[in-house]
Design a protein around this motif. Structure first.
Motif, PDB file in Angstrom:
ATOM      1  N   LYS A   1       2.192 -10.502  -6.786  1.00 32.42           N
ATOM      2  CA  LYS A   1       3.466 -11.221  -6.868  1.00 32.42           C
ATOM      3  C   LYS A   1       4.567 -10.526  -6.058  1.00 32.42           C
ATOM      4  O   LYS A   1       5.742 -10.619  -6.381  1.00 32.42           O
ATOM      5  CB  LYS A   1       3.883 -11.422  -8.326  1.00 32.42           C
ATOM      6  N   ASN A   2       4.158  -9.805  -5.013  1.00 36.35           N
ATOM      7  CA  ASN A   2       5.082  -9.150  -4.082  1.00 36.35           C
ATOM      8  C   ASN A   2       4.997  -9.841  -2.738  1.00 36.35           C
ATOM      9  O   ASN A   2       3.904  -9.989  -2.178  1.00 36.35           O
ATOM     10  CB  ASN A   2       4.735  -7.670  -3.899  1.00 36.35           C
ATOM     11  N   LEU A   3       6.140 -10.261  -2.230  1.00 38.50           N
ATOM     12  CA  LEU A   3       6.173 -10.923  -0.932  1.00 38.50           C
ATOM     13  C   LEU A   3       6.238  -9.914   0.219  1.00 38.50           C
ATOM     14  O   LEU A   3       5.923 -10.240   1.351  1.00 38.50           O
ATOM     15  CB  LEU A   3       7.370 -11.870  -0.861  1.00 38.50           C
ATOM     16  N   TYR A   4       6.671  -8.707  -0.084  1.00 30.64           N
ATOM     17  CA  TYR A   4       6.786  -7.651   0.920  1.00 30.64           C
ATOM     18  C   TYR A   4       5.957  -6.449   0.478  1.00 30.64           C
ATOM     19  O   TYR A   4       6.100  -5.996  -0.656  1.00 30.64           O
ATOM     20  CB  TYR A   4       8.235  -7.165   1.053  1.00 30.64           C
ATOM     21  N   PHE A   5       5.124  -5.950   1.342  1.00 34.01           N
ATOM     22  CA  PHE A   5       4.391  -4.713   1.079  1.00 34.01           C
ATOM     23  C   PHE A   5       3.868  -4.185   2.409  1.00 34.01           C
ATOM     24  O   PHE A   5       4.005  -4.829   3.449  1.00 34.01           O
ATOM     25  CB  PHE A   5       3.250  -4.920   0.065  1.00 34.01           C
ATOM     26  N   THR A   6       3.307  -3.005   2.361  1.00 32.16           N
ATOM     27  CA  THR A   6       2.785  -2.382   3.568  1.00 32.16           C
ATOM     28  C   THR A   6       1.331  -2.017   3.345  1.00 32.16           C
ATOM     29  O   THR A   6       0.972  -1.478   2.295  1.00 32.16           O
ATOM     30  CB  THR A   6       3.600  -1.116   3.919  1.00 32.16           C
TER      31      THR A   6
ATOM     32  N   LEU B   1       2.774   5.792  -1.542  1.00 32.55           N
ATOM     33  CA  LEU B   1       3.773   4.769  -1.257  1.00 32.55           C
ATOM     34  C   LEU B   1       3.148   3.483  -0.735  1.00 32.55           C
ATOM     35  O   LEU B   1       3.687   2.416  -0.938  1.00 32.55           O
ATOM     36  CB  LEU B   1       4.775   5.303  -0.228  1.00 32.55           C
ATOM     37  N   MET B   2       2.053   3.582  -0.020  1.00 37.42           N
ATOM     38  CA  MET B   2       1.356   2.437   0.533  1.00 37.42           C
ATOM     39  C   MET B   2      -0.129   2.580   0.174  1.00 37.42           C
ATOM     40  O   MET B   2      -0.932   2.991   0.994  1.00 37.42           O
ATOM     41  CB  MET B   2       1.507   2.379   2.057  1.00 37.42           C
ATOM     42  N   PRO B   3      -0.504   2.246  -1.066  1.00 40.10           N
ATOM     43  CA  PRO B   3      -1.840   2.614  -1.558  1.00 40.10           C
ATOM     44  C   PRO B   3      -2.988   1.676  -1.204  1.00 40.10           C
ATOM     45  O   PRO B   3      -4.107   1.932  -1.599  1.00 40.10           O
ATOM     46  CB  PRO B   3      -1.636   2.639  -3.074  1.00 40.10           C
ATOM     47  N   ILE B   4      -2.753   0.619  -0.446  1.00 36.61           N
ATOM     48  CA  ILE B   4      -3.821  -0.343  -0.149  1.00 36.61           C
ATOM     49  C   ILE B   4      -4.269  -0.166   1.302  1.00 36.61           C
ATOM     50  O   ILE B   4      -3.457  -0.140   2.226  1.00 36.61           O
ATOM     51  CB  ILE B   4      -3.345  -1.797  -0.355  1.00 36.61           C
TER      52      ILE B   4
END
Length: 177
Positions: A56-61, A139-142
């Motif tokens: 449900k996040n539109l922004y991620f890295t 911070l960017m775990p995927i």
């Protein structure tokens, strides 16, 4: 549920694997060929869409692994080793758009990011951690990794025969939980 690394007592990396039948894979590639998008980009956008819905996040890295064997020596191609680097790819799914348009935007962003590969994703994460004074945190775990289409035919795309027989495999990326 969210955990901080210090709270985790047991953890492990898990690899998920699937395979398409050759005729389905061929149709998939033919469908996207006319858009100029590679199978890896299409799978990346599908992965980003699923993550958007799930989180449900539109922004991620995303962390992307990239193969980076620099031609620093004439015999570099005779070296066996891990030539993997990482880059961070921002995803912005805040606007309604077609899957093709989203994929084109991600492809454009990825190509721009690859122009700056001399600064790795791990270096960026280290600098962000240093600046935030938050201590060790993912911070960017995927991570998204794909070598589909790397010097291979349709059948080899699916089986990666050109890499030889897989005897043992482990996936561990130190910059993520």
């Amino acid at each position: 549920l969210a955990f901080f690394p210090g709270q985790l007592k047991k953890y492990r990396f898990k690899r998920y694997r699937g395979q398409l039948q050759p005729d389905i894979w061929r149709k998939f590639k033919q469908k996207w060929e006319k858009t100029g998008l590679t199978p890896s980009i299409i799978l990346l956008i599908a992965f980003a869409e699923v993550l958007t819905f799930w989180s449900k996040n539109l922004y991620f890295t995303l962390n992307l692994t990239v193969f980076e064997r620099l031609s620093l020596h004439p015999e570099v191609n005779q070296i066996v080793g891990d030539f993997t680097n990482t880059i961070l790819l921002p995803i912005d799914n805040s606007t309604l758009d077609t899957i093709t348009n989203r994929a084109q935007k991600i492809k454009k962003q990825l190509l721009q990011d690859l122009d700056h590969i001399q600064i790795s994703g791990i270096e960026v994460l280290q600098e962000l951690t240093r600046r935030s004074n938050a201590g060790l945190t993912a911070l960017m775990p995927i991570v998204f990794t794909s070598i589909l289409g790397l010097n291979s035919s349709d059948e080899k795309d699916l089986k990666l025969i050109f890499l030889g027989e897989e005897v043992y495999s482990v996936s561990q990326t130190p910059q993520v939980w």
